[in-house]
Enzyme design. Structure first.
Site, PDB file in Angstrom:
ATOM      1  N   CYS A  88       0.819  -1.207   0.000  1.00 11.42           N
ATOM      2  CA  CYS A  88       0.000   0.000   0.000  1.00 11.42           C
ATOM      3  C   CYS A  88       0.857   1.263   0.000  1.00 11.42           C
ATOM      4  CB  CYS A  88      -0.965  -0.053   1.180  1.00 11.42           C
ATOM      5  SG  CYS A  88      -2.259   1.213   1.158  1.00 11.42           S
ATOM      6  N   GLY A  89       0.668   2.152   0.957  1.00 13.92           N
ATOM      7  CA  GLY A  89       1.360   3.427   0.974  1.00 13.92           C
ATOM      8  C   GLY A  89       2.868   3.317   1.029  1.00 13.92           C
TER       9      GLY A  89
END
Length: 209
Positions: free
Chosen positions: A108-109
């Site tokens: 993800c991030g």
């Protein structure tokens, strides 16, 4: 001894690391001759970290204590604050690990942070959908579009990446990379957790006897 470091930062997405940390720490499905694994939490300071789910975790160690060698695995979870300067140190450590044969796993991030460091420019990788990295990365830092694979999780040597919805396949790739499950156990484990079908659970339990 393989040491798996889980990086802690505020707003950490709890669910993204749940499958892999639970299995590596509990060792409940490990094969008899699995390599020895230690799971540690790490952060930029010794201060407690509050996750997105509201859990408070105290780090086991700080970034400078991470051993940089081919027996080290670094897990980088998603969070809302990867752009903050104080997290640059763990990305530098990730770069050093990739260079020496250690394993770096981002989801993800965290994939944006690695892409902004130029670490995806010559590695196959994935993130939160095609175009996501172009949207959130510094244009001059990320030029690895041709290496982007539109899959939930991707392994390229010692770099394992995943989207926000790819936590389970990401865990599977990490477990496979570490060689702690038998191939049969890993397939039944993944089949059970991805489908919920009872026959896979019983096959999983039989495979570790």
């Amino acid at each position: 001894m393989i040491t798996v470091y889980v990086y802690l930062l505020a707003t950490l997405a709890d669910w993204e690391i749940g499958h892999v940390t639970a299995e590596l720490n509990s060792k409940r499905f490990f094969k008899a001759d699995a390599p020895e694994i230690a799971v540690k939490t790490v952060s930029f300071s010794n201060e407690p970290v509050k996750t997105m789910g509201g859990l408070t975790i105290i780090p086991d160690c700080t970034i400078d204590e991470i051993e940089v060698n081919d027996k080290t695995v670094l897990l980088l979870p998603g969070a809302d604050i990867w752009a903050e300067e104080k997290h640059a140190a763990i990305i530098q450590k990730a770069s050093a690990l990739l260079s020496c044969g250690g394993t770096v796993c981002a989801i993800c991030g965290a994939t944006v942070a690695l892409a902004n460091a130029g670490l995806f420019n010559d590695h196959k990788h994935t993130s939160n959908g095609k175009g996501f990295l172009d949207m959130f990365c510094i244009p001059e830092a990320y030029s690895g579009q041709k290496f982007y694979i539109d899959e939930p999780a991707v392994c390229d040597g010692n770099l394992i990446t995943a989207s926000a919805t790819g936590a389970l396949p990401w865990a599977k790739l990490i477990i496979e990379k570490l060689g702690v499950f038998s191939p049969e156990t890993l397939e039944y484990w993944y089949a059970y957790f991805s489908t919920g079908k009872g026959e896979h659970f019983f096959a999983l339990m039989q495979s570790v006897k």
